[in-house]
Design a protein around this motif. Structure first.
Motif, PDB file in Angstrom:
ATOM      1  N   ASN A   1      -5.894   7.588  -0.172  1.00 51.18           N
ATOM      2  CA  ASN A   1      -5.800   9.031  -0.150  1.00 51.18           C
ATOM      3  C   ASN A   1      -5.448   9.478   1.268  1.00 51.18           C
ATOM      4  N   PRO A   2      -4.379  10.243   1.451  1.00 52.60           N
ATOM      5  CA  PRO A   2      -4.011  10.681   2.807  1.00 52.60           C
ATOM      6  C   PRO A   2      -5.077  11.549   3.465  1.00 52.60           C
ATOM      7  N   ASN A   3      -5.951  12.170   2.677  1.00 56.78           N
ATOM      8  CA  ASN A   3      -7.039  12.977   3.237  1.00 56.78           C
ATOM      9  C   ASN A   3      -8.098  12.114   3.914  1.00 56.78           C
ATOM     10  N   LEU A   4      -8.016  10.820   3.723  1.00 57.91           N
ATOM     11  CA  LEU A   4      -8.947   9.898   4.364  1.00 57.91           C
ATOM     12  C   LEU A   4      -8.874  10.003   5.891  1.00 57.91           C
ATOM     13  N   VAL A   5      -7.739  10.393   6.432  1.00 60.01           N
ATOM     14  CA  VAL A   5      -7.597  10.503   7.887  1.00 60.01           C
ATOM     15  C   VAL A   5      -8.509  11.578   8.478  1.00 60.01           C
TER      16      VAL A   5
ATOM     17  N   TYR B   1     -14.401   1.428   6.507  1.00 60.47           N
ATOM     18  CA  TYR B   1     -15.161   0.961   5.353  1.00 60.47           C
ATOM     19  C   TYR B   1     -14.315   0.989   4.083  1.00 60.47           C
ATOM     20  N   VAL B   2     -13.610   2.089   3.841  1.00 55.56           N
ATOM     21  CA  VAL B   2     -12.804   2.217   2.624  1.00 55.56           C
ATOM     22  C   VAL B   2     -11.721   1.148   2.585  1.00 55.56           C
ATOM     23  N   ILE B   3     -11.027   0.948   3.687  1.00 58.21           N
ATOM     24  CA  ILE B   3      -9.954  -0.051   3.720  1.00 58.21           C
ATOM     25  C   ILE B   3     -10.515  -1.454   3.537  1.00 58.21           C
ATOM     26  N   LEU B   4     -11.590  -1.775   4.229  1.00 60.02           N
ATOM     27  CA  LEU B   4     -12.204  -3.091   4.076  1.00 60.02           C
ATOM     28  C   LEU B   4     -12.705  -3.298   2.649  1.00 60.02           C
ATOM     29  N   HIS B   5     -13.313  -2.285   2.077  1.00 64.56           N
ATOM     30  CA  HIS B   5     -13.823  -2.361   0.705  1.00 64.56           C
ATOM     31  C   HIS B   5     -12.693  -2.659  -0.282  1.00 64.56           C
ATOM     32  N   LYS B   6     -11.578  -1.967  -0.128  1.00 65.42           N
ATOM     33  CA  LYS B   6     -10.436  -2.181  -1.031  1.00 65.42           C
ATOM     34  C   LYS B   6      -9.825  -3.568  -0.829  1.00 65.42           C
ATOM     35  N   LEU B   7      -9.747  -4.038   0.398  1.00 59.79           N
ATOM     36  CA  LEU B   7      -9.228  -5.386   0.653  1.00 59.79           C
ATOM     37  C   LEU B   7     -10.146  -6.452   0.045  1.00 59.79           C
TER      38      LEU B   7
ATOM     39  N   THR C   1     -10.796  12.569  -6.622  1.00 57.28           N
ATOM     40  CA  THR C   1     -12.168  12.058  -6.581  1.00 57.28           C
ATOM     41  C   THR C   1     -12.311  10.699  -5.917  1.00 57.28           C
ATOM     42  N   GLN C   2     -11.248  10.144  -5.375  1.00 56.59           N
ATOM     43  CA  GLN C   2     -11.327   8.816  -4.774  1.00 56.59           C
ATOM     44  C   GLN C   2     -10.683   8.802  -3.398  1.00 56.59           C
ATOM     45  N   TRP C   3     -11.225   7.955  -2.522  1.00 53.62           N
ATOM     46  CA  TRP C   3     -10.613   7.725  -1.212  1.00 53.62           C
ATOM     47  C   TRP C   3      -9.531   6.672  -1.312  1.00 53.62           C
ATOM     48  N   GLY C   4      -9.662   5.789  -2.294  1.00 52.01           N
ATOM     49  CA  GLY C   4      -8.679   4.727  -2.441  1.00 52.01           C
ATOM     50  C   GLY C   4      -8.831   4.030  -3.774  1.00 52.01           C
ATOM     51  N   SER C   5      -7.849   3.176  -4.066  1.00 50.76           N
ATOM     52  CA  SER C   5      -7.851   2.425  -5.306  1.00 50.76           C
ATOM     53  C   SER C   5      -7.087   1.129  -5.057  1.00 50.76           C
ATOM     54  N   SER C   6      -7.425   0.100  -5.841  1.00 50.86           N
ATOM     55  CA  SER C   6      -6.698  -1.165  -5.727  1.00 50.86           C
ATOM     56  C   SER C   6      -6.448  -1.718  -7.117  1.00 50.86           C
TER      57      SER C   6
ATOM     58  N   TRP D   1       0.818  -1.202   0.000  1.00 51.38           N
ATOM     59  CA  TRP D   1       0.000   0.000   0.000  1.00 51.38           C
ATOM     60  C   TRP D   1       0.854   1.256   0.000  1.00 51.38           C
ATOM     61  N   HIS D   2       0.256   2.312  -0.549  1.00 52.41           N
ATOM     62  CA  HIS D   2       0.921   3.606  -0.670  1.00 52.41           C
ATOM     63  C   HIS D   2      -0.101   4.711  -0.460  1.00 52.41           C
ATOM     64  N   LEU D   3       0.376   5.885  -0.122  1.00 50.74           N
ATOM     65  CA  LEU D   3      -0.480   7.061  -0.008  1.00 50.74           C
ATOM     66  C   LEU D   3      -0.332   7.887  -1.277  1.00 50.74           C
TER      67      LEU D   3
END
Length: 53
Positions: free
Chosen positions: A29-33, A42-48, A15-20, A8-10
């Protein structure tokens, strides 16, 4: 999720919180914090889940 850990990387995204990627790379996205803890979870679980499928 298996014995392999995610790569994983920041990365700031407009327009996205994350990508896989299919190769197992997670971009968060570092702004997720700034979001609520439930949203971060939710975002981390969704990407996993994408990586698992």
């Amino acid at each position: 999720m298996g014995s392999d850990s995610a790569n994983w990387h920041l990365l700031e995204m407009r327009t996205q919180w994350g990508s896989s990627s299919p190769k197992g790379k997670l971009l968060l996205n570092p702004n997720l914090v700034k979001a609520a803890t439930r949203c971060v979870d939710y975002v981390i679980l969704h990407k996993l889940c994408h990586l698992q499928e």
